[in-house]
Motif scaffolding. Structure first.
Motif, PDB file in Angstrom:
ATOM      1  N   LYS A   1      -4.699 -12.364  -9.103  1.00  0.00           N
ATOM      2  CA  LYS A   1      -5.029 -12.975  -7.815  1.00  0.00           C
ATOM      3  C   LYS A   1      -3.796 -13.252  -6.966  1.00  0.00           C
ATOM      4  O   LYS A   1      -3.927 -13.688  -5.826  1.00  0.00           O
TER       5      LYS A   1
ATOM      6  N   THR B   1      -7.407  -0.035  -4.362  1.00  0.00           N
ATOM      7  CA  THR B   1      -8.490  -0.136  -5.349  1.00  0.00           C
ATOM      8  C   THR B   1      -9.692   0.706  -4.928  1.00  0.00           C
ATOM      9  O   THR B   1     -10.267   1.453  -5.735  1.00  0.00           O
ATOM     10  N   GLN B   2     -10.068   0.605  -3.662  1.00  0.00           N
ATOM     11  CA  GLN B   2     -11.236   1.340  -3.174  1.00  0.00           C
ATOM     12  C   GLN B   2     -11.026   2.851  -3.229  1.00  0.00           C
ATOM     13  O   GLN B   2     -11.878   3.599  -3.712  1.00  0.00           O
TER      14      GLN B   2
ATOM     15  N   SER C   1       0.855  -1.190   0.000  1.00  0.00           N
ATOM     16  CA  SER C   1       0.000   0.000   0.000  1.00  0.00           C
ATOM     17  C   SER C   1       0.890   1.239   0.000  1.00  0.00           C
ATOM     18  O   SER C   1       1.805   1.345   0.806  1.00  0.00           O
TER      19      SER C   1
ATOM     20  N   PRO D   1      -3.394  -3.773  -3.539  1.00  0.00           N
ATOM     21  CA  PRO D   1      -4.150  -3.975  -2.292  1.00  0.00           C
ATOM     22  C   PRO D   1      -5.574  -3.452  -2.448  1.00  0.00           C
ATOM     23  O   PRO D   1      -5.826  -2.487  -3.164  1.00  0.00           O
ATOM     24  N   SER D   2      -6.496  -4.086  -1.773  1.00  0.00           N
ATOM     25  CA  SER D   2      -7.909  -3.703  -1.892  1.00  0.00           C
ATOM     26  C   SER D   2      -8.142  -2.258  -1.451  1.00  0.00           C
ATOM     27  O   SER D   2      -9.002  -1.557  -1.995  1.00  0.00           O
ATOM     28  N   SER D   3      -7.354  -1.785  -0.475  1.00  0.00           N
ATOM     29  CA  SER D   3      -7.521  -0.398  -0.010  1.00  0.00           C
ATOM     30  C   SER D   3      -7.174   0.583  -1.123  1.00  0.00           C
ATOM     31  O   SER D   3      -7.849   1.615  -1.290  1.00  0.00           O
TER      32      SER D   3
ATOM     33  N   ARG E   1      -0.797  -8.258  -6.638  1.00  0.00           N
ATOM     34  CA  ARG E   1      -1.919  -7.436  -7.110  1.00  0.00           C
ATOM     35  C   ARG E   1      -2.029  -6.169  -6.257  1.00  0.00           C
ATOM     36  O   ARG E   1      -1.417  -6.061  -5.185  1.00  0.00           O
TER      37      ARG E   1
END
Length: 605
Positions: free
Chosen positions: A579, A589-590, A517, A585-587, A583
């Motif tokens: 996957k 992406t959000q 991140s 991090p989801s944070s 990749r």
């Protein structure tokens, strides 16, 4: 400058100048001691009179782990140097040599036997160093091996300690010989004094301390500056560089000789655009290349602030080897420590300004090189067929961006807002834009391929320049503003020189690494999504207007936006398709989705 290297070598063998070699390290966790000593051993083994070589390691981490590795290296050099010179092995970094030696034919049984024995010794030394590094402390048994370990009894931390100076091998010592009785190069360990109340100026301060300390111990008229991961890949590089300084006609004009920064771990198409061969080579036609911080041979006088003078510089050449230091190692250690103290530069404020590497900027190397050129000196770019030095390029995108942030466009929203930036394709005024775009990119591609790159490598470089512009350089700008306003101090981020196995595997597959991140990743992902949204919005506008592509004022903007989308394909993969651990991090992406959507909403409103 054309030089007959062979003729000059034989002619000037006795007059070869002393060389001081500076190797810089800062953190034993990021820059493992086993890697550091491979660089040290590679430069100790140069094809050059060993009594004229003086190798200095600056350890800005002040680590006894690194000092222990140096003690081991000083012992191993007694068998490594004779082996290198006897069989003329290349490269002379033990790790690199034994990694590539499996490809050598074993026709010489004597060499095969000696190689096997020395490899066994090297593996044993490497294991001891790595075991101690992993343990994180020096055992009492090891501490008894050298008096220098007593220095760490009074070390509070890496940021609070006295000057630690140890001459591990002193050329004037009759015992400083290898197993064949030949002299060894001088080998010095330095951890300059650190106190929290004194700003240490990072690598520039480290090199300046080395310049002062070396002037007392060896005072070589030529200085080679190396990063700890840039090992010597060509044992003749030193003689080649010296030839430029010794040229009768133009040598006295040369301030420094810069070798290109080459890497051994680049993927086929250089996925992170780490190679700077085109940029550095381009400077050579305009007064000489800049100084890039490593792989550079400097004239000591030029580095210390002397202005170029035609007559004076010619006369100084003859006296280069006149200074001889006869003191014992212990005397030199005691008298030289003050030169690396925190307070020394308070009395001599020209250091970091008129003398040595410049302070006040993380890219101290570039501005130092420019200052040398402004004082009248020439610089030389030398790129031999066999690379002079090989290092380790960043293996993740974050490492690359952090590095360029230390070193240092959004037309899409106009498309979404209905603001045309270019003429219609049907207009004659589009021709200058098309000419500049096509010729500039064609020239860039041709230049890159001519320097040995591939089309995919060039494409990767274009991608990396885009990423660096919108992240590294943006944050560097913010850092500089905050520093000038007094809110922060300069910071120096060390690029990791080792990578985990899965990260290395993805790098070899040329998959971009997004696994951490970072605000820079958020910026890159936001811009990628913004370009995608604007491309879709632009296409919708064209289709709804029912206009010809040639008469539509947004055609060039849509093409530009499409190009940016194609460049950003690895980012979309990292955001939505991949996957693996690399990749996004989801944070990230959000946040990037939210920021991109907000920007588009404001533009449309």
């Amino acid at each position: 400058m054309l030089i007959n290297f062979g003729r000059k070598r034989s002619r000037y063998e006795e007059a070869l100048p002393n060389i001081d070699i500076f190797v810089c390290t800062a953190d034993p966790m990021i820059e493992p001691p086993a890697m550091v000593i491979n660089t040290v051993l590679s430069v100790m083994a140069y094809d050059y009179p060993p009594q004229k070589l003086n190798v200095y390691l600056s350890d800005d981490g002040g680590s006894d782990l690194t000092f222990y590795a140096m003690v081991e290296a000083s012992s191993f050099s007694k068998i490594w140097l004779p082996f290198c010179k006897k069989f003329k092995v290349e490269p002379r970094s033990p790790e690199a040599y034994f990694r590539t030696a499996v490809l050598e034919p074993l026709e010489d049984p004597v060499k095969a036997k000696e190689r096997s024995s020395i490899k066994k010794s090297y593996e044993g030394m490497k294991k001891r160093i790595e075991t101690t590094t992993k343990l994180g402390r020096i055992s009492e048994e090891i501490r008894k091996q050298h008096k220098g370990f007593r220095e760490w009894n009074s070390v509070a931390s890496r940021r609070y300690h006295q000057t630690i100076l140890q001459i591990l091998v002193h050329a004037k010592d009759p015992k400083a010989v290898d197993i064949e009785g030949q002299p060894l190069p001088t080998l010095v360990y330095l951890a300059r004094e650190k106190r929290p109340q004194y700003h240490h100026n990072f690598k520039a301060g480290s090199v300046n301390a080395l310049i002062r300390v070396s002037s007392r111990i060896s005072n070589g008229p030529i200085i080679l500056i190396l990063d700890c991961d840039m090992y010597s890949n060509n044992s003749e590089s030193m003689r080649d560089a010296v030839c430029f300084f010794m040229d009768e006609e133009k040598g006295h004009e040369v301030g420094f000789v810069q070798f290109p920064q080459s890497f051994e771990n680049l993927t086929k198409n250089d996925v992170y655009g780490s190679s700077l061969n085109v940029e550095i080579h381009g400077f050579d036609g305009n007064g000489g290349p800049c100084f890039i911080g490593t792989g550079c041979f400097h004239r000591r006088n030029a580095l210390c602030g002397q202005k170029y003078s035609d007559q004076e510089c010619k006369e100084n050449w003859k006296g280069w080897n006149d200074i001889k230091m006869e003191e014992t190692a212990s005397v030199l250690e005691d008298t030289s420590k003050v030169l690396a103290s925190c307070t020394y530069e308070e009395k001599y404020a020209q250091w970091g300004n008129e003398m040595g590497l410049k302070y006040g900027c993380p890219v101290e190397d570039v501005i130092t090189g420019l200052a040398i050129q402004c004082r009248g000196w020439r610089s030389i770019y030398f790129n031999p067929e066999r690379k002079g030095f090989l290092g380790l390029a960043p293996t993740t995108l974050l490492q690359t961006l952090i590095q360029h942030r230390r070193w240092s466009e959004v037309p899409s929203l106009c498309l979404l807002s209905g603001i045309p930036l270019f003429p219609k394709i049907s207009s004659a005024w589009v021709l200058p834009f098309a000419f500049v775009i096509i010729v500039h990119r064609a020239y860039s591609l041709g230049e890159f391929v001519w320097c040995g790159g591939t089309f995919q490598g060039w494409w990767n470089e274009q991608r990396m320049w885009l990423f660096k512009r919108i992240s590294s350089y943006f944050f560097a700008f913010i850092d500089n503003i905050l520093k000038l306003m007094g809110f922060t101090d300069s910071a120096f981020a060390i690029t990791a020189k080792v990578a985990e196995t899965d990260v290395s595997q993805r790098c070899e597959q040329e998959l971009m690494e997004f696994g951490a991140s970072s605000p820079m990743f958020t910026v890159i992902a936001t811009m990628a999504l913004l370009n995608a949204f604007c491309f879709v919005g632009g296409m919708k506008r064209v289709l709804m207007d029912m206009q010809s592509w040639f008469s539509n004022p947004f055609t060039l903007q849509i093409l530009l936006c499409a190009l940016l989308v194609i460049i950003s394909l690895p980012v979309y993969q990292g955001l939505f398709l991949r996957k693996d651990e690399g990749r996004m991090p989801s944070s990230v992406t959000q946040w990037s989705l939210m920021f991109a959507a907000l920007a588009c909403a404001l533009a449309c409103y």
